[in-house]
Design an enzyme around this catalytic site. Structure first.
Site, mmCIF file in Angstrom:
data_model
loop_
_atom_site.group_PDB
_atom_site.id
_atom_site.type_symbol
_atom_site.label_atom_id
_atom_site.label_comp_id
_atom_site.label_asym_id
_atom_site.label_seq_id
_atom_site.Cartn_x
_atom_site.Cartn_y
_atom_site.Cartn_z
ATOM 1 N N GLU A 115 -2.356 -9.113 3.331
ATOM 2 C CA GLU A 115 -2.640 -9.583 4.700
ATOM 3 C C GLU A 115 -4.123 -9.525 5.037
ATOM 4 O O GLU A 115 -4.560 -10.041 6.052
ATOM 5 C CB GLU A 115 -1.803 -8.784 5.711
ATOM 6 C CG GLU A 115 -2.288 -7.372 6.053
ATOM 7 C CD GLU A 115 -1.945 -6.308 5.004
ATOM 8 O OE1 GLU A 115 -1.527 -6.658 3.887
ATOM 9 O OE2 GLU A 115 -2.105 -5.110 5.325
ATOM 10 N N CYS A 117 0.836 -1.207 0.000
ATOM 11 C CA CYS A 117 0.000 0.000 0.000
ATOM 12 C C CYS A 117 0.874 1.262 0.000
ATOM 13 O O CYS A 117 1.584 1.501 -0.972
ATOM 14 C CB CYS A 117 -0.972 -0.036 1.175
ATOM 15 S SG CYS A 117 -2.321 1.138 1.015
ATOM 16 N N HIS A 163 -3.747 -5.098 -0.120
ATOM 17 C CA HIS A 163 -3.295 -5.630 1.168
ATOM 18 C C HIS A 163 -3.376 -7.160 1.161
ATOM 19 O O HIS A 163 -4.444 -7.704 1.428
ATOM 20 C CB HIS A 163 -4.172 -5.086 2.296
ATOM 21 C CG HIS A 163 -3.961 -3.646 2.581
ATOM 22 N ND1 HIS A 163 -3.039 -3.201 3.504
ATOM 23 C CD2 HIS A 163 -4.512 -2.535 2.059
ATOM 24 C CE1 HIS A 163 -3.041 -1.877 3.547
ATOM 25 N NE2 HIS A 163 -3.928 -1.438 2.673
#
Lengths: 260, 199
Positions: free
Chosen positions: B180, B76, B178
């Site tokens: 994650e 990001c 993202h």
């Protein structure tokens, strides 16, 4: 005839199950048949993840301050176990509350009554932590001339006009709006398309529709007619009246961009 | 050990949680030696480019990053800071991958928030097993990285226009999305990164 070329945009429409949490347990969760521990928010959250939920919302309906501290531990557990974004809401009234939940691992927080009482909080929170993590939850109910904003879980009316309030929240730095219709809540008569279309036409931030879903068709309608970005469901998923996977397949077959 | 760079910009804990779920040892750190000796480095980020670059310069992490030879993954804002320049706060960035960051056009809903497709146009060890069918990843951002050359482009995303959502140059990898927070598909990408690091 010349073909109309539209710029390609594949951003998916999101389906978001909402879990009400009280004292660390999901309420309304007792009708789940397939789960060993029906009341554990983390386990339920994971189940929804596997079924294809795009995000999760955990709404804390715990009353006391003492019990709210336990919420932080729960948020930490959710963050460790769940690999999609989640929002935490309920009773947030200060920058400190926002900070604590974000530090505990929440991706976003949802602010409701406090945004009406103290709009400055929205601005401060957005400047501190970024608009992307500030969701403003609006409880709206039809009045003679439009829609009024309600606070305290929909129990207290205000003179605030819901449409103007939505615009004001965007200007103060809200990253997203979660719009609840008190008229439709629990009715299964469908979302309040008129209310949602008005707000979507006015703001340039994502809008999440909530309240009133009774069928898969209701979800399709709210995406197509009100142009919302996401739709929230609670009991309809908890009581397995609609299967999340079936719903997403249905929406995709009807031409919506959906993450399958 | 994987080092997660802590420079007071955003949710480092969610990246750590993701590695913990994969069972890979990682450490949140701002120590130069730890960063330079790690098997791999994650450069996460949320927040503003100006504030982030100020902190990187103050702590000297900007220089440390340029000396990293192990696999590196910017996420990001961590991707945007690899550019030469960002329009956000008119910020000089790290100049690791040539290009600049611009604000998303105002006709588009901003932030670009939610799950969007990544169409893989380049090759990368990180997309092993996931490159088919343009998978969905989770995005939250208001600026986008516009690379000077397309050689670094691994993935692009259609949001009214196509923007670079994954790039790489030598040992530097970066995603605008993202991983994650991108469910199983994101875990696969992170797991591929760990393999590359020898984990």
């Amino acid at each position: 005839m010349r073909p109309i070329t539209q710029p390609k945009n594949c951003l998916a429409k999101r389906i978001i199950p909402c879990l009400d949490v009280k004292n660390g347990r999901v309420v309304k969760g007792t009708h789940f048949r397939d789960l060993r521990d029906a009341g554990d928010p983390v386990e339920l959250g994971k189940k929804y993840c596997d079924l294809g939920a795009d995000e999760l919302v955990f709404l804390d309906i715990t009353a006391t301050l003492e019990e709210r501290k336990a919420l932080r531990d729960l948020v930490g557990r959710i963050a460790r176990e769940i690999n999609i974004p989640f929002t935490v809401g309920g009773g947030i009234s200060s920058i400190e509350d926002v900070r604590n939940l974000l530090l505990a691992g929440a991706d976003k927080v949802s602010i409701c009554s406090a945004a009406v009482r103290d709009p400055g909080l929205v601005k401060r929170a957005s400047e501190h932590f970024g608009a992307q993590c500030i969701v403003i939850s609006i409880d709206a109910k039809r009045s003679a001339s439009g829609w009024n904003v309600y606070i305290k879980g929909g129990t207290e009316s205000t003179e605030v006009d819901a449409i103007a309030f939505a615009k004001k929240m965007e200007q103060l730095g809200a990253g997203e709006l979660l719009v609840n219709s008190l008229d439709r809540d629990g009715t299964k008569k469908g979302f309040d398309i008129e209310l949602l279309a008005k707000i979507c036409g006015l703001v340039n931030i994502p809008v999440i529709a909530s309240s009133g879903a009774g069928s898969m068709r209701d979800f399709l309608d709210v995406f197509q007619k009100a142009k919302v970005d996401a739709a929230l469901g609670a009991t309809i998923f908890h009581y397995q009246e609609i299967d999340l996977k079936d719903l997403k397949r249905f929406l995709s077959q009807n031409g919506l961009p959906i993450r399958l | 050990m994987i080092a997660i760079i802590d420079y007071k910009a955003g949710n480092v804990a969610s990246v750590k949680n993701a590695f913990n779920r994969l069972g890979v040892e990682c450490l949140i750190t701002s120590d130069h030696e730890t960063i330079l000796s790690a098997q791999g480095v994650i450069f996460p980020g949320q927040g503003r480019a100006g504030t982030a670059m100020k902190e990187l310069k103050r702590s000297g992490i900007d220089t440390a990053i340029k000396n990293i030879t192990r696999p590196f993954l910017g996420i990001c804002l961590g991707m945007q800071l690899l550019a030469d320049f960002s329009q956000e706060d008119d910020t000089e960035c790290l100049s690791i991958i040539k290009g600049k960051c611009q604000k998303l056009p105002s006709v588009l809903k901003t932030p670009h928030l939610g799950w969007n497709k990544v169409e893989f146009v380049g090759n990368s060890p990180l997309i092993e097993g996931i490159r088919a069918n343009s998978p969905y990843f989770y995005f939250v951002h208001s600026y986008y990285f516009s690379p000077l050359n397309n050689d670094c482009l691994v993935g692009k995303t259609p949001y009214g226009f196509d923007f670079a959502s994954m790039v790489q140059k030598d040992n530097f990898f970066a995603t605008q999305f993202h991983p994650e927070k991108s469910g199983k598909i994101g875990e696969t990408l992170l797991s591929n990164f760990c393999k590359l690091c020898g984990r």
